[in-house]
Design an enzyme around this catalytic site. Structure first.
Site, PDB file in Angstrom:
ATOM      1  N   CYS A   1       0.846  -1.197   0.000  1.00  0.00           N
ATOM      2  CA  CYS A   1       0.000   0.000   0.000  1.00  0.00           C
ATOM      3  C   CYS A   1       0.888   1.257   0.000  1.00  0.00           C
ATOM      4  CB  CYS A   1      -0.993  -0.013   1.148  1.00  0.00           C
ATOM      5  SG  CYS A   1      -0.242  -0.046   2.745  1.00  0.00           S
TER       6      CYS A   1
ATOM      7  N   ASN B   1      -1.883  -8.730  -3.253  1.00  0.00           N
ATOM      8  CA  ASN B   1      -2.823  -7.718  -2.782  1.00  0.00           C
ATOM      9  C   ASN B   1      -3.721  -7.311  -3.956  1.00  0.00           C
ATOM     10  OD1 ASN B   1      -3.986  -5.575  -1.189  1.00  0.00           O
ATOM     11  ND2 ASN B   1      -2.098  -5.541  -0.004  1.00  0.00           N
TER      12      ASN B   1
HETATM   13  C1  FMN Z   1     -12.507  -5.001   2.042  1.00  0.00           C
HETATM   14  C2  FMN Z   1     -11.077  -5.406   1.857  1.00  0.00           C
HETATM   15  C3  FMN Z   1     -10.110  -4.973   2.777  1.00  0.00           C
HETATM   16  C4  FMN Z   1      -8.776  -5.348   2.622  1.00  0.00           C
HETATM   17  N1  FMN Z   1      -7.854  -4.935   3.546  1.00  0.00           N
HETATM   18  C5  FMN Z   1      -6.566  -5.361   3.433  1.00  0.00           C
HETATM   19  C6  FMN Z   1      -5.601  -5.018   4.419  1.00  0.00           C
HETATM   20  O1  FMN Z   1      -5.885  -4.349   5.409  1.00  0.00           O
HETATM   21  N2  FMN Z   1      -4.338  -5.470   4.243  1.00  0.00           N
HETATM   22  C7  FMN Z   1      -3.952  -6.245   3.187  1.00  0.00           C
HETATM   23  O2  FMN Z   1      -2.797  -6.636   3.094  1.00  0.00           O
HETATM   24  N3  FMN Z   1      -4.860  -6.595   2.243  1.00  0.00           N
HETATM   25  C8  FMN Z   1      -6.153  -6.174   2.339  1.00  0.00           C
HETATM   26  N4  FMN Z   1      -7.064  -6.541   1.391  1.00  0.00           N
HETATM   27  C9  FMN Z   1      -6.633  -7.373   0.251  1.00  0.00           C
HETATM   28  C10 FMN Z   1      -6.918  -8.856   0.508  1.00  0.00           C
HETATM   29  O3  FMN Z   1      -6.191  -9.322   1.627  1.00  0.00           O
HETATM   30  C11 FMN Z   1      -6.547  -9.696  -0.725  1.00  0.00           C
HETATM   31  O4  FMN Z   1      -5.171  -9.557  -0.957  1.00  0.00           O
HETATM   32  C12 FMN Z   1      -7.298  -9.273  -1.975  1.00  0.00           C
HETATM   33  O5  FMN Z   1      -8.614  -8.911  -1.661  1.00  0.00           O
HETATM   34  C13 FMN Z   1      -7.314 -10.355  -3.054  1.00  0.00           C
HETATM   35  O6  FMN Z   1      -7.942 -11.530  -2.594  1.00  0.00           O
HETATM   36  P1  FMN Z   1      -9.502 -11.877  -2.835  1.00  0.00           P
HETATM   37  O7  FMN Z   1      -9.776 -11.699  -4.294  1.00  0.00           O
HETATM   38  O8  FMN Z   1      -9.653 -13.289  -2.365  1.00  0.00           O
HETATM   39  O9  FMN Z   1     -10.263 -10.920  -2.016  1.00  0.00           O
HETATM   40  C14 FMN Z   1      -8.404  -6.166   1.531  1.00  0.00           C
HETATM   41  C15 FMN Z   1      -9.371  -6.602   0.615  1.00  0.00           C
HETATM   42  C16 FMN Z   1     -10.702  -6.235   0.759  1.00  0.00           C
HETATM   43  C17 FMN Z   1     -11.712  -6.715  -0.238  1.00  0.00           C
END
Ligand code: FMN
Ligand code: FAD
Ligand code: FES
Lengths: 270, 314
Positions: B127, B189
């Site tokens: 980030c 991410n």
């Molecule tokens: C609502 C939301 C909040 C997230 N917050 C974080 C976070 O605080 N830290 C982080 O490393 N990734 C965060 N992510 C990313 C997820 O950990 C993940 O890497 C990403 O959503 C891809 O996976 P997915 O398609 O299974 O959701 C967030 C994702 C979503 C949807």
């Protein structure tokens, strides 16, 4: 922590138009998802149709539930992708619901007379409160606001549960804030009011907040905010509230959707 | 019975399924018993208290969603006091995700998080940060190296580096994280995206842009997992769009030793325990003795027969 929120695939019993804007969805639900409280909600996974592919679940207030008959119902306004998809459900179809979720209304043991002020889809959220009031032998007056008399929902639901209903509409000018204020003041001065309840509308929220504060009445408000998880995990549904002299951010799905009326910030209300 | 255990450096997980940071919290325990998970991964925490982004913070897109939650954080002290004890009884290893604006702050956060009860640290270097002019550390190999090396020096706990799909030099970033001492990589991410309401011409998110997650992200995350796994010797944890048993299998075959499930939990909160069961059943049915046998088992591409016909000589 023992599991108490359930994802369940349930069958549609009926899904008919309630009026020009709203539809009423009745579901046959297993008992383990029916331990509900007025003001709580479910997250509905709206079906994918040819035209609509809603991805996120949609939060919907519980409009009614009946453990003896295994029934759960929702009242919804057809507006976007999710509700358009819901509108196509037929009896016998199955949908996936998650709940019950959130903190509902609470009733203090010494309250005798409740006042509800609602408009639009907020009527769906507040209707179960009438059933609960009747169960506890409390008097309830519902001031229901709508654009036209035809659009006023749930009046029969309120009446069936012994509520006194006052309909105010835009079409006859009675929903004007000054007139609604007079109605509420009469209710407080006459039979008396121990607590007030509302939801949704910004205008009604400011009005009721001001009246409740002046008379020292406790109040509760059901709030809406866009949700993803509905469980408290993602932090997307926060709203600002005024508490102990500062601004705090609470999750509508978790700390709410029902909040103390005095804490709500009307500019931020739905 | 298939042996579902998987090794992530010095940690052995009971199975390869764990939540993705930011899509998981103790509240999910109201839906199923969390002790069945391979690991528990917390929402990213920063050292100091901070607020999140303006609402709306999420919107849906075709096959997924955008989020601009940001990192609302109560700070590390509150986390150590309120969160760490909460997880003690759950059983699965606790992985804490941290973030910071500078490599130095990252190191201090890691040091503070090095307490009993924390099994590993996931560094969310994907980030935006101050030192790299608003770019994430994981955009470039040298900023990745700098952050991971500083964290490495500050903690003895297993260290996972969470990478970003917004880089054009993934293999180099992966190697930099490994060289700096990461014990595992997490790919990936969210990818930065945008959605516009054509009626109002406004962005659908209060923060304008947001991260793409869900099935729409999967091919990108799978490609990154494969590239990362074929660039480094440390384990890779796949993440992005995983929603079905076959999604998990794809990531394992591409080289992931474990996977994280994020957005899919929003659609189906009981998905993770179901995936564990389905993977076990599939392995049993396929005669796979150890999950580890699947990891990185990608076969070479199978060219279509007409490709094998020699081009006519001109
Ligand atoms: C609502 C939301 C909040 C997230 N917050 C974080 C976070 O605080 N830290 C982080 O490393 N990734 C965060 N992510 C990313 C997820 O950990 C993940 O890497 C990403 O959503 C891809 O996976 P997915 O398609 O299974 O959701 C967030 C994702 C979503 C949807
Ligand atoms: C606690 C709670 C209870 C609700 N109860 C009801 C109810 O009983 N009946 C009813 O018709 N609607 C209710 N809503 C609103 C409902 O969730 C839907 O969002 C709304 O009906 C429009 O959905 P859509 O898919 O048709 O619109 P779309 O335009 O496709 O929605 C796009 C996105 O915006 C979100 N969204 C749109 N409007 C709202 C809103 N007012 N509040 C929160 N999110 C919104 C949707 O959930 C979706 O994620 C409630 C919302 C909340 C938070
Ligand atoms: S909708 Fe996820 S925290 Fe409220």
């Amino acid at each position: 922590m023992t599991p108490k929120v359930h994802e369940a695939l349930v069958e549609v019993v009926s899904n008919d138009a309630a009026n020009a804007d709203y539809r009423l969805l009745h579901l046959a639900a297993p008992d383990h998802i029916l331990d509900c409280k007025p003001g709580q909600f479910f997250q509905i996974l709206c079906p994918e149709t040819g035209a609509e592919r809603p991805f996120l679940r949609r939060p919907m207030s519980i409009y009614g539930w009946d453990r003896a008959q295994g029934r759960l119902s929702f009242l919804y306004k057809v507006s976007g992708a999710g509700t358009r998809a819901l509108a196509g459900l037929r009896p016998g179809d199955r949908i996936d619901v998650l709940g019950p979720l959130g903190r509902g209304f609470t009733l203090a043991p010494d309250w005798r007379r409740l006042l509800v002020l609602a408009r639009g889809v907020g009527l769906a959220t507040l209707a179960p409160l009438a059933a609960e009031a009747q169960r506890r032998g409390l008097a309830l007056t519902a001031i229901c606001s709508a654009r036209t008399p035809e659009l006023a929902l749930s009046l029969d639901r309120f009446r069936a549960h012994g509520a006194e209903v006052r309909l105010v509409t835009d079409s006859d000018g009675t929903s004007d804030p000054a007139r609604v204020r007079a109605l509420i003041e009469d209710e407080i001065a006459g039979p008396g009011v121990d607590a007030v309840f509302t939801c949704g509308s910004r205008r009604l929220t400011s009005l009721l907040q001001e009246i409740a504060a002046r008379h020292g009445l406790p109040g509760q408000i059901a709030m809406e905010q866009q949700m993803a998880c509905g469980l408290g995990m993602c932090q997307c549904c926060v709203r600002p509230f005024r508490r102990d002299g500062r601004i705090v951010h609470d999750r509508v799905c978790r700390e709410g959707p029902v909040f103390p009326l005095a804490e709500a910030i009307p500019e931020a209300a739905a | 019975m298939t042996d579902l255990t998987t090794r992530i450096g010095s940690l052995t997980l009971a199975n390869p399924i764990m939540p993705a940071s930011g899509t998981f919290s103790a509240e999910l325990g109201e839906v199923f018993d969390l002790s069945c998970l391979g690991a528990l991964v917390t929402k990213t925490v920063t050292e100091a208290r901070r607020g999140g982004n303006p609402t709306p913070r999420v919107c849906e897109i075709e096959g997924g969603m955008l989020n601009s939650i940001g990192i609302p954080s109560k700070g590390i002290d509150a986390f150590l006091r309120d969160q760490v004890p909460l997880w003690r009884d759950v059983g699965a290893p606790l992985v804490v995700s941290i973030s910071a604006d500078t490599a130095e702050d990252f190191a201090r956060a890691a040091e503070k998080m090095t307490v009993p009860g924390v099994a590993a640290i996931e560094a969310n270097i994907s980030c935006p940060n101050i030192e790299a002019d608003g770019h994430a550390f994981a955009m470039l190999p040298d900023t990745t190296f700098e952050a991971i090396a500083r964290i490495r020096a500050a903690t003895h706990l297993p260290l996972w580096a969470k990478l970003s799909p917004n880089t054009g030099v993934l293999r180099e970033v992966a190697r930099a994280a490994e060289a700096a001492g990461a014990d595992a990589l997490v790919t990936t991410n969210t990818a930065l995206g945008l959605a516009i309401d054509v009626r109002t011409r406004r962005p659908k998110l209060g923060n304008v842009t947001g991260g793409i997650s869900g099935p729409a992200l999967k091919p990108l995350a799978l490609r990154m997992t494969w590239q990362a796994a074929s660039s480094v010797a440390i384990p890779v944890i796949g993440c992005g769009g995983i929603a079905t048993r076959d999604d998990v299998l794809e990531f394992l075959i591409a080289g992931a030793s474990a996977v994280q499930v994020g957005t899919a939990t929003f659609r189906s909160p009981a998905l993770m325990p179901r995936l564990i069961r389905e993977i076990e059943e599939w392995c049993d049915a396929q005669g796979v003795a150890r999950l580890a046998d699947l990891v990185g088992s990608l076969a070479p591409a199978d060219p279509a027969p007409h490709d094998l016909v020699p081009e006519p000589q001109s």
